[in-house]
Design an enzyme around this catalytic site. Structure first.
Site, short mmCIF file in Angstrom:
data_model
loop_
_atom_site.label_atom_id
_atom_site.label_comp_id
_atom_site.label_asym_id
_atom_site.label_seq_id
_atom_site.Cartn_x
_atom_site.Cartn_y
_atom_site.Cartn_z
N ASP A 1 -5.36 -4.56 -10.79
CA ASP A 1 -4.53 -3.45 -10.32
C ASP A 1 -4.52 -2.42 -11.45
OD1 ASP A 1 -2.58 -1.64 -9.64
OD2 ASP A 1 -0.97 -3.12 -9.35
N TRP B 1 4.67 -5.22 -12.17
CA TRP B 1 3.74 -5.07 -11.04
C TRP B 1 2.93 -6.32 -10.79
CZ3 TRP B 1 5.24 -2.01 -7.60
CH2 TRP B 1 5.88 -0.81 -7.92
N LYS C 1 -0.45 7.99 -9.11
CA LYS C 1 -0.21 8.02 -10.55
C LYS C 1 -1.19 8.98 -11.22
CE LYS C 1 2.66 4.84 -9.49
NZ LYS C 1 2.45 3.43 -9.47
C1 LIG Z 1 3.10 2.27 -8.68
C2 LIG Z 1 2.38 0.99 -8.81
C3 LIG Z 1 2.26 0.09 -7.74
C4 LIG Z 1 2.93 0.33 -6.40
O1 LIG Z 1 2.37 1.40 -5.72
P1 LIG Z 1 2.89 1.78 -4.25
O2 LIG Z 1 2.00 2.91 -3.90
O3 LIG Z 1 4.33 2.15 -4.37
O4 LIG Z 1 2.69 0.60 -3.38
C5 LIG Z 1 1.56 -1.08 -7.95
N1 LIG Z 1 0.99 -1.35 -9.13
C6 LIG Z 1 1.07 -0.51 -10.17
C7 LIG Z 1 0.41 -0.86 -11.46
C8 LIG Z 1 1.77 0.68 -10.05
O5 LIG Z 1 1.86 1.52 -11.09
#
Ligand SMILES: *Cc1c(COP(=O)(O)O)cnc(C)c1O
Length: 379
Positions: free
Chosen positions: A176, A101, A200
């Site tokens: 993030d 990511w 998540k």
């Molecule tokens: C799932 C995830 C993303 C991407 O999320 P989207 O909603 O598909 O854009 C980005 N960063 C992390 C750490 C993730 O787990």
């Protein structure tokens, strides 16, 4: 009602109590005669839902008053573009690449910044470790340093955030935290901006939460879309345009569910964190003790949320996954770029779910080693 245990990395399992409450209120929210999905986002009822969700999250995560909490359309990937457009004025961005990511964020930043500096990369270890922050190459003039505090695919997690000031650098830190938000406390003294896609650990897809220090706002690049301008979103309390109302409502129910949790004499976020620590350590112990499964991540940085593992005999992968499904253990396949398996243990995962998974790991291994010895005898 007994539902299967869902180990999906996202969209992911939600607390059953929350789903039941949403079902209860689906057609008629608190006597209004309409569903939250059918309400004007400017109605007093929705303004209350939205303000309450923000208040609950602020309380849960002890977010200081000089941070805005924004509910933004779209997922975390979109924020990889919105963050440089909003706070990337200097045109230089540092990125710590510790897995899939943050690598995505690194590439996306190159579309918006003149210079993107690779502060560190875990690629050399196959993203099984996080390079020590004291060794990072900081440019010193970046608008911010980006990192992913829990790498959902590779299963590495910062157990504490780097203290950039102690490293002689006053660059704001952007994290993030999509896959471990609301699973542990965050140290706001080290953070400039934290963001997370909802699906998540917070609720349904379609929503990102952006928590940003006020001092960073007000210098968006001209190309920044108004609908994603954090200053405009902050000034309008996330109502510059229609927000993802249903996802905000659901996230609000999840925040209140977290606040109600009790575990080991703890409550709220601390209870959830204690449960997460316990469940992850059970699972890692079972994997480490086995001859059939392995997790390759340095134990010091193993994720509490996402546990990737491999079968030492990969020809058994399909049998493993279908046997798990037959026992009501869903979505254990690893991410397509790593292969193998992955069990995601988000806040809504129960102890019973992790125990059922461990029992299955042991049974499958035993059955496999019996078959292997029968084959040896026959050979
Ligand atoms: C799932 C995830 C993303 C991407 O999320 P989207 O909603 O598909 O854009 C980005 N960063 C992390 C750490 C993730 O787990």
């Amino acid at each position: 009602m007994h539902r299967p245990f869902n180990f999906s990395a996202g969209p992911a399992t939600l607390p059953q109590d929350v789903l039941m409450q949403a079902r209860e209120e689906l057609l008629n929210w608190q006597g209004t005669g309409v569903s939250v999905m059918e309400m004007s986002h400017r109605s007093p009822e929705f303004l209350h839902i939205c303000a309450q969700a923000e208040h609950s999250l602020r309380t849960l995560l002890s977010v200081p008053d000089d941070f805005h909490i924004l509910f933004v359309q779209a997922g975390a990937t979109a924020q990889n573009a919105m963050i440089p457009l909003n706070i990337g004025r200097a045109g230089v961005i540092d990125v710590a690449v510790t897995g899939h990511w943050s690598q995505q964020s690194y590439h996306e930043a190159q579309r918006y910044a003149r210079q993107v500096n690779l502060a560190c990369s875990g690629a050399g270890t196959g993203f099984t470790d996080i390079p020590a922050p004291a060794q990072w190459q900081l440019s010193g003039q970046a608008s911010y340093l980006h990192l992913c505090s829990n790498e959902t695919v590779h299963g590495v997690e910062f157990q504490q955030l780097p203290d950039l000031r102690a490293l002689g650098c006053d660059t704001p830190l952007v994290i993030d935290c999509s896959s471990h938000i609301a699973a542990r406390p965050l140290d706001w003294s080290r953070i400039g901006l934290a963001y997370a896609g909802a699906q998540k650990n917070l609720g349904p897809a379609g929503l990102s939460v952006v928590i940003v220090r006020d001092a960073l706002l007000g210098h968006a690049l001209p190309a920044c879309p108004s609908a994603f301008n954090y200053r405009l979103l902050a000034d309008s309390h996330s109502l510059y345009s229609t927000p993802p109302t249903w996802s905000i409502y659901m996230a609000g129910l999840v925040f209140d569910w977290i606040a109600r949790q009790q575990d080991s004499g703890l409550h709220g976020l601390a209870a959830v964190e204690a449960r997460n620590i316990r469940q992850a350590s059970w699972l890692y112990q079972a994997i480490d003790a086995s001859g059939l499964y392995e997790n390759r991540v340095n134990p010091a940085v193993r994720s509490r949320m996402n546990v990737p593992f491999f079968l030492t005999d990969e020809s058994l992968n399909d049998a493993f996954v279908s046997g798990a499904r037959a026992r009501g253990l869903l979505q254990l396949n690893g991410h397509k770029i790593t292969g193998g398996m992955r069990a995601s243990l988000y806040n809504a995962m129960t102890d019973a779910g992790v125990q059922a998974l461990i029992q299955y790991l042991q049974d499958f291994e035993q059955q496999h080693s019996r078959q292997a010895s029968v084959q040896q005898v026959l050979a």
